[in-house]
Design a protein around this motif. Structure first.
Motif, PDB file in Angstrom:
ATOM      1  N   PHE A  41      -2.796  10.477   5.843  1.00 41.62           N
ATOM      2  CA  PHE A  41      -1.824  11.451   6.357  1.00 41.62           C
ATOM      3  C   PHE A  41      -0.497  10.824   6.718  1.00 41.62           C
ATOM      4  O   PHE A  41      -0.440   9.729   7.293  1.00 41.62           O
ATOM      5  CB  PHE A  41      -2.378  12.141   7.615  1.00 41.62           C
ATOM      6  N   HIS A  42       0.579  11.570   6.398  1.00 40.09           N
ATOM      7  CA  HIS A  42       1.859  11.403   7.082  1.00 40.09           C
ATOM      8  C   HIS A  42       1.711  12.243   8.335  1.00 40.09           C
ATOM      9  O   HIS A  42       1.713  13.473   8.269  1.00 40.09           O
ATOM     10  CB  HIS A  42       3.014  11.911   6.216  1.00 40.09           C
ATOM     11  N   ALA A  43       1.549  11.579   9.488  1.00 40.78           N
ATOM     12  CA  ALA A  43       1.157  12.274  10.713  1.00 40.78           C
ATOM     13  C   ALA A  43       2.339  12.394  11.678  1.00 40.78           C
ATOM     14  O   ALA A  43       2.643  11.478  12.437  1.00 40.78           O
ATOM     15  CB  ALA A  43      -0.006  11.523  11.375  1.00 40.78           C
ATOM     16  N   THR A  54       0.804  -1.225   0.000  1.00 39.99           N
ATOM     17  CA  THR A  54       0.000   0.000   0.000  1.00 39.99           C
ATOM     18  C   THR A  54       0.835   1.272   0.000  1.00 39.99           C
ATOM     19  O   THR A  54       0.293   2.360   0.070  1.00 39.99           O
ATOM     20  CB  THR A  54      -0.912   0.032   1.245  1.00 39.99           C
ATOM     21  N   HIS A  55       2.161   1.150  -0.073  1.00 34.47           N
ATOM     22  CA  HIS A  55       2.987   2.341   0.145  1.00 34.47           C
ATOM     23  C   HIS A  55       4.304   2.213  -0.614  1.00 34.47           C
ATOM     24  O   HIS A  55       5.294   1.712  -0.098  1.00 34.47           O
ATOM     25  CB  HIS A  55       3.260   2.476   1.648  1.00 34.47           C
ATOM     26  N   VAL A  56       4.320   2.678  -1.846  1.00 38.49           N
ATOM     27  CA  VAL A  56       5.543   2.660  -2.650  1.00 38.49           C
ATOM     28  C   VAL A  56       5.798   4.088  -3.101  1.00 38.49           C
ATOM     29  O   VAL A  56       5.030   4.666  -3.856  1.00 38.49           O
ATOM     30  CB  VAL A  56       5.400   1.712  -3.857  1.00 38.49           C
ATOM     31  N   PHE A 113      -0.831   6.685   7.415  1.00 39.42           N
ATOM     32  CA  PHE A 113       0.288   5.985   6.790  1.00 39.42           C
ATOM     33  C   PHE A 113       1.362   5.668   7.832  1.00 39.42           C
ATOM     34  O   PHE A 113       1.523   6.383   8.821  1.00 39.42           O
ATOM     35  CB  PHE A 113       0.926   6.864   5.699  1.00 39.42           C
ATOM     36  N   HIS A 114       2.123   4.647   7.579  1.00 39.97           N
ATOM     37  CA  HIS A 114       3.329   4.244   8.332  1.00 39.97           C
ATOM     38  C   HIS A 114       3.248   4.484   9.846  1.00 39.97           C
ATOM     39  O   HIS A 114       4.035   5.244  10.404  1.00 39.97           O
ATOM     40  CB  HIS A 114       4.603   4.856   7.739  1.00 39.97           C
ATOM     41  N   VAL A 115       2.304   3.804  10.484  1.00 41.79           N
ATOM     42  CA  VAL A 115       2.203   3.813  11.950  1.00 41.79           C
ATOM     43  C   VAL A 115       3.428   3.066  12.495  1.00 41.79           C
ATOM     44  O   VAL A 115       3.649   1.903  12.184  1.00 41.79           O
ATOM     45  CB  VAL A 115       0.887   3.135  12.391  1.00 41.79           C
ATOM     46  N   PHE A 175      -5.810   9.584  -0.640  1.00 39.98           N
ATOM     47  CA  PHE A 175      -4.904  10.723  -0.798  1.00 39.98           C
ATOM     48  C   PHE A 175      -3.887  10.728   0.329  1.00 39.98           C
ATOM     49  O   PHE A 175      -4.107  10.126   1.380  1.00 39.98           O
ATOM     50  CB  PHE A 175      -5.706  12.035  -0.764  1.00 39.98           C
ATOM     51  N   LYS A 176      -2.755  11.428   0.094  1.00 41.86           N
ATOM     52  CA  LYS A 176      -1.789  11.612   1.179  1.00 41.86           C
ATOM     53  C   LYS A 176      -1.516  13.094   1.370  1.00 41.86           C
ATOM     54  O   LYS A 176      -1.238  13.812   0.408  1.00 41.86           O
ATOM     55  CB  LYS A 176      -0.471  10.878   0.898  1.00 41.86           C
ATOM     56  N   MET A 177      -1.601  13.518   2.634  1.00 39.67           N
ATOM     57  CA  MET A 177      -1.235  14.880   3.010  1.00 39.67           C
ATOM     58  C   MET A 177      -0.179  14.796   4.104  1.00 39.67           C
ATOM     59  O   MET A 177      -0.115  13.810   4.835  1.00 39.67           O
ATOM     60  CB  MET A 177      -2.475  15.639   3.506  1.00 39.67           C
ATOM     61  N   PHE A 178       0.643  15.831   4.197  1.00 38.20           N
ATOM     62  CA  PHE A 178       1.761  15.839   5.141  1.00 38.20           C
ATOM     63  C   PHE A 178       1.520  16.884   6.218  1.00 38.20           C
ATOM     64  O   PHE A 178       1.147  18.017   5.905  1.00 38.20           O
ATOM     65  CB  PHE A 178       3.072  16.178   4.424  1.00 38.20           C
ATOM     66  N   THR A 179       1.804  16.510   7.472  1.00 41.22           N
ATOM     67  CA  THR A 179       1.745  17.496   8.555  1.00 41.22           C
ATOM     68  C   THR A 179       3.144  17.995   8.902  1.00 41.22           C
ATOM     69  O   THR A 179       3.304  18.758   9.852  1.00 41.22           O
ATOM     70  CB  THR A 179       1.098  16.880   9.807  1.00 41.22           C
TER      71      THR A 179
HETATM   72 ZN   LIG Z   1       5.185   9.599   4.747  1.00 42.94          ZN
END
Ligand SMILES: [Zn+2]
Length: 469
Positions: free
Chosen positions: A195-197, A77-79, A251-253, A163-167
């Protein structure tokens, strides 16, 4: 009618030659005068030996409906290809040799003035030009202006539904207000905001303290991105999701605290999903004081052994939905292994090739999870959450025939898996495991035979996904 009665075959084997014969049956049933109705594989232990058990249902050729084998396994799920130096052709070839049959890449953040629709269409064209397996995309959003809000519906209609958003990362971060605005637009149209949280200002304070103490070596990298930054970001974003009635994908916990923040949100009614990554399930923070620690500098950082154990609990009990590789195929030149200050190292490491063998080895051999749990965490939960089910992640009539045959007795070392870019580095190089993909079918076509890349399947490989109803 002659041949109308189905014939059931049960194939029990640890013998690869038998597997080869079976694959012939799968890919060319007509040449045997047979039609393949269904094929289900499981594993069991006979004596000391783990054994492949396949249940194949066939029927003599006639006017009966012909179904293909429906087995879907291996969704990464994450490339993170926008950041990296391999092509879709290289990355998808490495992925499928490692038993991954579907991956979700990203649409790079929009350039100034670029429309979201244009960025998405460029990405789809690049996938269709060279990918050898099915590839979906999470568009990255770095603005929340009216044009972007309008385009969100258009790209969801194109099949880009998450979607991906960055904090964090100043060049691309969205504020809490922007996140709120974007989440509303995404969820209103059936999309899934992700989110990249990591809270940017908490990261800044943690790093300022370390720099003041002169602690900028790689041994202090994990302390520079504390779990507190993850939990504060996840808590805030999940409160926004609750207010909006929106689902949310994290994403990526990386460890226990972040996973608890996600499960706490679920407890107050938020539809929150947790993705973790192969490296968090494989390594712990002792890598930062071990050999070549620069190989493990990625974000959020690899955390403690106790964190890793909590993530495995989440895999086992279903609180973790997906495992991505967070593949970043930097060359050695870009990664700068001679750097001794963590601030000088680009974040990320390659891993698309090893995700499935490592997940199999860790889940089944090390943690004693069932093959059923492996198939759930490897593909089914992600397929359900990300709008791919039942086309992917299921053994059903009408699903794609994505089939991975794993030889559970075959041992491997990290360097046995083909990298996707030359002159790269491999955090998994010294790892060993058991259970190796031997044959892979993608949409019913065999593209890996006995561990060798066999023949690319032509045609468009962009994978449109469904919005939520
Ligand atoms: Zn990320």
């Amino acid at each position: 009618m002659a041949g109308a009665t189905p014939i059931d075959l049960l194939v029990v084997t640890v013998d690869r030659r038998l597997l080869d014969q079976l694959i012939q049956l799968l890919v060319a049933p007509r040449s045997h005068g047979l039609k393949l109705l269904s094929c289900v594989q499981t594993w069991s232990t006979i004596g000391q030996q783990r054994t492949i058990v396949k249940h194949v249902r066939i029927r003599a050729a006639g006017n009966q409906p012909c179904w293909r084998a429906q087995v879907s396994r291996g969704i990464d799920t994450h490339v993170d290809m926008p950041q990296t130096e391999d092509s879709f052709g290289q990355a998808t070839r490495a992925a499928v040799l490692g038993g991954t049959t579907t991956l979700i890449d990203f649409v790079p953040p929009m350039a100034p003035g670029q429309r979201l629709v244009e960025a998405v269409e460029n990405r789809i064209a690049a996938i269709n030009a060279s990918a050898v397996i099915d590839v979906g995309v999470h568009p990255m959003l770095n603005r929340a202006d009216d044009q972007v809000l309008t385009d969100i519906k258009t790209v969801i209609d194109l099949g880009c539904t998450s979607f991906k958003m960055f904090t964090t990362y100043p060049e691309n971060l969205v504020t809490d207000g922007d996140a709120w605005r974007l989440m509303r637009a995404i969820s209103d149209h059936g999309g899934l905001p992700g989110f990249h949280a990591e809270n940017h200002t908490i990261l800044g304070e943690a790093q300022r303290e370390l720099v003041d103490q002169g602690r900028t070596g790689i041994a202090d990298f994990a302390a520079s991105r504390p779990a507190l930054a993850e939990t504060t970001a996840i808590n805030t974003l999940c409160l926004l999701a609750k207010e909006l009635g929106s689902p949310i994908w994290i994403f990526h916990v990386s460890g226990a605290a972040a996973l608890r923040a996600v499960t706490d949100a679920r407890a107050i009614g938020v539809e929150a999903y947790a993705e973790t990554c192969t490296h968090y399930l494989t390594f712990d923070d002792t890598v930062f004081t071990g050999p070549e620690p620069w190989r493990y500098v990625l974000s959020p950082p690899i955390r403690s052994r106790a964190d890793q154990a909590m993530l495995w609990d989440g895999v086992a009990n279903g609180t973790v939905q997906a495992v991505g590789s967070d593949h970043n195929a930097y060359s050695l030149t870009t990664k700068r292994p001679t750097a001794t200050d963590f601030r000088e190292l680009p974040l990320g490491a390659p891993g698309v090739q090893i995700r499935t063998p490592m997940l199999w080895h860790q889940a089944v051999n090390v943690h004693g999870l069932s093959v059923g749990t492996f198939t759930e965490i490897s593909a089914e939960r992600a397929a359900r959450a990300l709008g791919m089910f039942p086309r992917k992640g299921a053994i059903r009539v009408g699903s794609d025939a994505d089939l991975v045959l794993i030889d559970p007795t075959a041992s491997w070392q990290g360097t046995d898996l083909e990298p996707s870019v030359d002159n790269s580095f491999d955090p998994y190089a010294d790892e060993h495991g058991r259970g190796r993909p031997r044959h892979v079918l993608s949409r019913g076509h065999q593209i890996v035979r006995d561990g060798e890349f066999f023949a690319p399947q032509g045609g468009d490989r962009f994978l449109p996904r469904s919005p939520r109803s």
